[in-house]
Design a protein around this motif. Sequence first.
Motif, short mmCIF file in Angstrom:
data_model
loop_
_atom_site.label_atom_id
_atom_site.label_comp_id
_atom_site.label_asym_id
_atom_site.label_seq_id
_atom_site.Cartn_x
_atom_site.Cartn_y
_atom_site.Cartn_z
N PRO A 127 0.81 -1.23 0.00
CA PRO A 127 0.00 0.00 0.00
C PRO A 127 0.84 1.28 0.00
CG PRO A 127 -0.83 -1.55 1.63
CD PRO A 127 0.49 -2.09 1.14
N VAL A 128 2.01 1.23 0.62
CA VAL A 128 2.87 2.42 0.68
C VAL A 128 3.26 2.83 -0.74
CG1 VAL A 128 5.03 3.37 1.57
CG2 VAL A 128 3.70 1.79 2.97
N VAL A 129 3.65 1.87 -1.54
CA VAL A 129 4.02 2.16 -2.93
C VAL A 129 2.79 2.60 -3.72
CG1 VAL A 129 4.91 1.21 -5.09
CG2 VAL A 129 5.97 0.55 -2.91
N LEU A 130 1.71 1.84 -3.62
CA LEU A 130 0.55 2.09 -4.46
C LEU A 130 -0.24 3.33 -4.06
CD1 LEU A 130 -0.65 -1.57 -5.09
CD2 LEU A 130 0.90 -0.16 -6.46
N LEU A 131 -0.06 3.82 -2.85
CA LEU A 131 -0.72 5.06 -2.43
C LEU A 131 0.17 6.29 -2.67
CD1 LEU A 131 -2.41 3.83 0.87
CD2 LEU A 131 -3.55 4.43 -1.29
N SER A 132 1.41 6.08 -3.09
CA SER A 132 2.28 7.21 -3.40
C SER A 132 1.84 7.83 -4.72
CB SER A 132 3.74 6.75 -3.48
OG SER A 132 3.96 5.93 -4.61
#
Length: 161
Positions: free
Chosen positions: A118-123
């Motif tokens: 999620p950290v990558v995809l919410l960036s």
Amino acid sequence: MKRDIFIDANIASNFANPADPNYKELIAWLNDNHDIPDGQEDDRAYLVVSNKLMGEYCRSFRDSFLTNAMPMIVNRLTIDGRLVNISNTEIRKFKTAEFVPRVVHHMQSNAEDREHIPVVLLSERKFALTNDGDFAHDLGLFPRYGAMVSNRPEQIPYQEG
């Protein structure tokens, strides 16, 4: 759009005395963007993190603080306000909505790395550097997000606006 990037702890280990010119360029990009004038914040380099990733950075480099550039980079970005911190609440919401059984069934990464998806995809730009093939595979399970993942900095257009 912020020029952000996610750097996995297993990539950050390459920041210790880097002989590789591509890592030197990435480090310079992260460090040298602190003096851009106000109003042009989108031209600055940002690092996408979470509490768990920050913990991984600390654990990974506690014995090599003086020989690795990553702790100094995180410090510089913190001072400049150039960390994009994805909260635990945002991570939980994403996982509840997107980690459906048919996706989870195909995941290969371990539980700790699944917290980073999620950290990558919410960036904003969804750029990730990692040496973990299973983590990279799992990011690919979310094609509508369009994450760009590599184990080499020169394969991601991180400097482009």
